[in-house]
Design a protein around this motif. Structure first.
Motif, mmCIF file in Angstrom:
data_model
loop_
_atom_site.group_PDB
_atom_site.id
_atom_site.type_symbol
_atom_site.label_atom_id
_atom_site.label_comp_id
_atom_site.label_asym_id
_atom_site.label_seq_id
_atom_site.Cartn_x
_atom_site.Cartn_y
_atom_site.Cartn_z
ATOM 1 N N LEU A 191 0.830 -1.202 0.000
ATOM 2 C CA LEU A 191 0.000 0.000 0.000
ATOM 3 C C LEU A 191 0.868 1.257 0.000
ATOM 4 C CD1 LEU A 191 -2.856 1.208 0.149
ATOM 5 C CD2 LEU A 191 -2.682 1.102 2.635
ATOM 6 N N GLU A 192 1.932 1.245 0.792
ATOM 7 C CA GLU A 192 2.820 2.410 0.843
ATOM 8 C C GLU A 192 3.523 2.617 -0.495
ATOM 9 O OE1 GLU A 192 3.802 5.734 2.656
ATOM 10 O OE2 GLU A 192 2.668 4.154 3.675
ATOM 11 N N LEU A 193 3.902 1.506 -1.148
ATOM 12 C CA LEU A 193 4.523 1.616 -2.467
ATOM 13 C C LEU A 193 3.538 2.201 -3.471
ATOM 14 C CD1 LEU A 193 6.813 1.125 -4.449
ATOM 15 C CD2 LEU A 193 6.045 -1.262 -4.668
ATOM 16 N N TYR A 194 2.301 1.746 -3.413
ATOM 17 C CA TYR A 194 1.272 2.284 -4.314
ATOM 18 C C TYR A 194 1.142 3.791 -4.132
ATOM 19 C CZ TYR A 194 -3.344 3.294 -6.272
ATOM 20 O OH TYR A 194 -4.385 3.841 -6.987
ATOM 21 N N TYR A 195 1.037 4.242 -2.882
ATOM 22 C CA TYR A 195 0.870 5.677 -2.640
ATOM 23 C C TYR A 195 2.105 6.464 -3.068
ATOM 24 C CZ TYR A 195 -3.479 4.914 -0.085
ATOM 25 O OH TYR A 195 -4.768 4.598 0.254
ATOM 26 N N SER A 196 3.289 5.902 -2.897
ATOM 27 C CA SER A 196 4.510 6.586 -3.339
ATOM 28 C C SER A 196 4.489 6.808 -4.850
ATOM 29 C CB SER A 196 5.745 5.773 -2.938
ATOM 30 O OG SER A 196 5.860 5.671 -1.544
ATOM 31 N N ILE A 197 4.057 5.788 -5.580
ATOM 32 C CA ILE A 197 3.974 5.914 -7.040
ATOM 33 C C ILE A 197 2.930 6.952 -7.423
ATOM 34 C CG2 ILE A 197 3.368 4.705 -9.173
ATOM 35 C CD1 ILE A 197 4.410 2.119 -7.826
ATOM 36 N N ARG A 198 1.796 6.905 -6.769
ATOM 37 C CA ARG A 198 0.726 7.846 -7.119
ATOM 38 C C ARG A 198 1.096 9.285 -6.781
ATOM 39 N NH1 ARG A 198 -4.400 6.002 -8.950
ATOM 40 N NH2 ARG A 198 -4.531 8.228 -9.463
ATOM 41 N N TRP A 199 1.793 9.520 -5.659
ATOM 42 C CA TRP A 199 2.196 10.889 -5.336
ATOM 43 C C TRP A 199 3.225 11.409 -6.342
ATOM 44 C CZ3 TRP A 199 -0.588 14.087 -2.873
ATOM 45 C CH2 TRP A 199 -1.374 13.704 -1.786
ATOM 46 N N LEU A 200 4.108 10.520 -6.789
ATOM 47 C CA LEU A 200 5.074 10.936 -7.813
ATOM 48 C C LEU A 200 4.346 11.261 -9.110
ATOM 49 C CD1 LEU A 200 7.935 11.313 -8.920
ATOM 50 C CD2 LEU A 200 7.965 8.856 -9.435
ATOM 51 N N SER A 201 3.430 10.413 -9.512
ATOM 52 C CA SER A 201 2.677 10.635 -10.741
ATOM 53 C C SER A 201 1.884 11.934 -10.665
ATOM 54 C CB SER A 201 1.742 9.445 -10.985
ATOM 55 O OG SER A 201 1.018 9.614 -12.179
ATOM 56 N N ARG A 202 1.267 12.177 -9.524
ATOM 57 C CA ARG A 202 0.485 13.407 -9.350
ATOM 58 C C ARG A 202 1.390 14.633 -9.418
ATOM 59 N NH1 ARG A 202 -4.430 15.031 -7.194
ATOM 60 N NH2 ARG A 202 -4.406 17.051 -6.118
ATOM 61 N N SER A 203 2.535 14.548 -8.750
ATOM 62 C CA SER A 203 3.479 15.667 -8.776
ATOM 63 C C SER A 203 3.895 16.004 -10.203
ATOM 64 C CB SER A 203 4.702 15.314 -7.935
ATOM 65 O OG SER A 203 5.734 16.245 -8.136
ATOM 66 N N ALA A 204 4.199 14.972 -10.994
ATOM 67 C CA ALA A 204 4.616 15.205 -12.383
ATOM 68 C C ALA A 204 3.466 15.774 -13.207
ATOM 69 C CB ALA A 204 5.115 13.902 -12.992
ATOM 70 N N ALA A 205 2.278 15.203 -13.032
ATOM 71 C CA ALA A 205 1.122 15.652 -13.821
ATOM 72 C C ALA A 205 0.843 17.126 -13.594
ATOM 73 C CB ALA A 205 -0.099 14.810 -13.474
ATOM 74 N N LEU A 206 1.018 17.581 -12.363
ATOM 75 C CA LEU A 206 0.706 18.974 -12.040
ATOM 76 C C LEU A 206 1.775 19.950 -12.524
ATOM 77 C CD1 LEU A 206 -0.742 18.388 -8.478
ATOM 78 C CD2 LEU A 206 -2.001 19.074 -10.523
ATOM 79 N N LYS A 207 2.918 19.441 -12.959
ATOM 80 C CA LYS A 207 3.944 20.304 -13.550
ATOM 81 C C LYS A 207 3.702 20.559 -15.032
ATOM 82 C CE LYS A 207 7.623 18.487 -10.557
ATOM 83 N NZ LYS A 207 8.884 17.720 -10.569
#
Length: 702
Positions: free
Chosen positions: A107-123
């Motif tokens: 679960l923690e790995l999933y959230y780490s990936i999603r936060w990275l993806s979100r950070s990139a998308a918002l740039k």
């Protein structure tokens, strides 16, 4: 748990720092929890938990594709993705060792990936740090026909909404209202932004607490408003007992919109649901000089401007065919001329094509695949107009021209009903989009969902990433538009001939150019021109009933014109009338007829190649068509009883002269006991009811 935190803490810190390069994200517990809850809902829609290894692998794959796509962006859209790619590599290593993880670690790995993806998308520089204007609204739930009529919003306590600005997209849910305390109780709909990003247009219907009858002189209606984006200069542009909605700015700064002001009803309303037809109009920016652009006999929706300056919109087209399909995409010039089907008018695989919008920097068009018996919403589709055409075998729309971006959401009503839906897409490019989205089913009478399921504002990409930007419980958030200038399309000059005030001209190159070959044994000699008469006397279906078919339109034969031996025709016809044609052989028998309508603007000259030819068909005749070597034909009126079409005046006299001597209900008529007398029977006559078993006709629903 201590070991878990130790393992992932460096990654979480790196991801948070990566996010800070965009701006300081409001990473408070409530905000983060709301985002992660939304991710969990997305996985539940795929019948899995975020800790599922497949969910983790899919999230990583989407993130990988997203980062690689963003890294290819060049000047002036420069972004630094190197640190994100480094973090992605660290996550890749974790992913490879995932088999030994417990559920919490996964679960923690999933959230780490999603936060990275979100950070990139918002740039993404296509979104940048721009604020987003959007609308909060509540809808009257039945089907899309009711959605833009203010009268229905007086029933049920569904007032609310307004225009808001999302101040820090992707960082917080902070909003500023432009309309609070400035409007009475009521409902909002259809938001748009001018090309210079300085002004918004929208529709509002004030709630009438007395719940008036539809025919009351003070029933509620949607009216159009304009407002500067800072909330100043609020103006009401329309008024009266008509609904006005779907405004959009044209290249010359006029406004296109939909309205019921033409009058008339749809043909299939029940007693409880008076439903007016609404059609395409335009007006000056201050609300003056309103002009009707479309003379189609039933409803239209969602105009927007194409990159070439034309208007694209949705038309419900059910002349002699199913009333629950054929809500296709149509295009027209801003003066209303050359209106023609682009896609969706010849298929039942997509029930309705809503909210079309041109994609910046592309010829392609985004739209919603939606339903008839539900509120507006559905699956995301991209259309390539350069590939539109008709299937060689079926004659229906060729689906090679479309791409389904969200195949997990079925096209509503056509194959079934989806468990989630999109609304009001705003394309940033062919890959990135602002959208409204609901995790709940599409509401409406068809799916039997009576509550107004709520949408939020999201950033979506074609790789499957969906990031929540704003959501509020108890109300839908729709029509997200970034507050940035857009390139204004060129103004298409009008080619209407001012010398023709009430007429226009049609030119047909070769009537034999048909998608399916016409029978060579029956050469076409004439073209009948009918006018379809919109329903206007009462809103109730089949009152009056016009014939055998259910809820059909009235017709009248305006006249016939000759078709030359080379298949060409050239003639004048009245403007501002819904027209349909019928190809006729030398015996006066119809060979092929339209199941749609067309019309002319005053002074318009328009032509077609053949009779239901494939989209994009062109012809290069070796010599000039015969019809063009003369003046245009003038319509030759038909016999008495054809203007308008009347069985009692056109057919009954023939029966009286030739038939009722035997077929008069007497015992001498032993063959089939036909009674062809004109005596009244039920809604019609003895003869009309008697010949019904021998007649073929089309009836929707049967």
């Amino acid at each position: 748990m201590v070991q878990l935190i130790f393992n992932f803490l460096p990654l979480i810190i790196l991801i948070s720092l990566s996010s800070l390069t965009h701006a300081s994200i409001e990473h408070n517990d409530l905000y983060c929890d709301t985002i992660q809850q939304d991710w969990r809902k997305q996985e539940l829609e795929r019948n899995r938990q975020p800790s599922d290894p497949n969910a983790i692998k899919d999230a990583f794959q989407r993130c990988d594709i997203l980062l690689n796509d963003l890294s290819k962006m060049t000047e002036p859209m420069v972004m630094n993705t190197s640190s994100d790619l480094e973090i992605l590599q660290s996550l890749r290593e974790k992913l490879e060792g995932m088999e030994g993880f417990n559920e919490e670690e996964r679960l923690e790995l999933y959230y780490s990936i999603r936060w990275l993806s979100r950070s990139a998308a918002l740039k993404n520089p296509l979104l940048g740090s721009e604020r987003i204007v959007f609308m909060k609204r509540r809808r009257f739930i039945c089907q899309m026909l009711h959605e833009y009529m203010g009268y229905y919003y007086d029933y049920g306590d569904i007032a609310g909404g307004g225009i808001h600005i999302l101040e820090e997209p992707g960082k917080s849910f902070k909003t500023t209202s432009l309309t609070d305390a400035r409007f009475p109780r009521g409902n909002f709909t259809t938001l748009s932004l001018t090309y210079d990003a300085r002004k918004i247009y929208f529709a509002f219907a004030q709630r009438n607490e007395r719940k008036t009858n539809f025919y009351s002189p003070d029933r509620s209606c949607f009216q159009l408003y304009s407002m500067d984006i800072d909330g100043t200069n609020l103006h009401q542009l329309t008024s009266g007992l008509n609904d006005y909605f779907d405004p959009c700015e044209l290249p010359n700064r006029d406004i296109a919109f939909m309205s019921t002001r033409r009058g008339g009803f749809i043909r299939c309303s029940g007693e409880w649901e008076p439903l007016l037809s609404y059609n395409l109009h335009r007006m000056n920016p201050d609300g003056s000089n309103i002009k009707l652009l479309s003379f189609h006999e039933t409803n239209e929706w969602h105009p927007s401007v194409l990159n070439d300056g034309g208007i694209i919109y949705t038309r419900w087209d059910y002349v002699d065919r199913s009333a629950a399909h054929f809500h296709g995409l149509w295009v027209t010039k801003p003066d209303g001329s050359n209106s023609h089907a682009l896609f969706g008018n010849f298929t039942q695989r997509i029930n309705a094509c809503y909210q079309p919008r041109a994609i910046p920097g592309s010829d392609k068009i985004m739209f919603l695949a939606g339903a008839h018996h539900a509120s507006v919403g559905g699956s995301l589709v991209i259309l390539d107009p350069n590939k539109t055409g008709l299937d060689a075998k079926t004659g229906q729309d060729d689906f090679n021209s479309i791409e389904s971006l969200t195949p997990e959401i079925c096209f509503p009503e056509a194959p079934g009903w989806p468990d989630a839906y999109f609304h009001s897409p705003w394309p940033l490019s062919e890959n990135y989009f602002l959208v409204s989205y609901s995790h709940d089913p599409l509401p409406g009478m068809g799916p039997n969902v009576t509550r107004d399921t709520e949408t939020g504002i999201y950033l979506f990409d074609r790789f499957g990433n969906l990031e929540l930007l704003y959501r509020e419980e108890g109300i839908s958030s729709m029509y997200p538009i970034p507050l940035r200038k857009r390139e204004r399309p060129s103004v298409i000059p009008s080619a209407l001939d001012s010398n023709m005030v009430e007429e226009g001209e049609f030119f047909l190159t070769d009537i034999n150019k048909s998608h399916f070959p016409l029978p060579s044994s029956r050469p076409i000699r004439e073209l009948r021109v009918f006018q379809v008469i919109p329903k206007s006397e009462t809103h109730i279906a089949n009152k009056p009933r016009l014939g055998y078919a259910n809820a059909e339109s009235a017709r009248m034969l305006l006249g016939t014109i000759p078709v030359e031996k080379d298949g060409s025709a050239y003639f004048r016809a009245p403007a501002r009338k819904p027209l349909m044609f019928q190809a006729v052989d030398k015996a006066g028998r119809a060979v092929q007829g339209m199941r749609s309508i067309t019309y002319l603007q005053p002074g318009e000259r328009r032509g077609c190649v053949g009779c239901h030819e494939s989209v994009g068909t062109i012809t290069s005749p070796s010599q000039r068509p015969i019809a063009m070597l003369r003046e245009p034909s003038i319509l030759k009126p038909g016999p008495d009883g054809s203007l308008p079409w009347s069985y009692t005046r056109l057919i009954q006299p023939i029966l009286n002269q030739h038939c009722i001597g035997c077929h008069n209900g007497s015992k001498t008529d032993k063959q089939n006991h036909l009674d062809l007398r004109s005596d009244p029977l039920n809604e019609f006559s003895l003869s009309y009811e008697s010949i019904k078993p021998f007649v073929k006709w089309y009836e929707w629903g049967g």
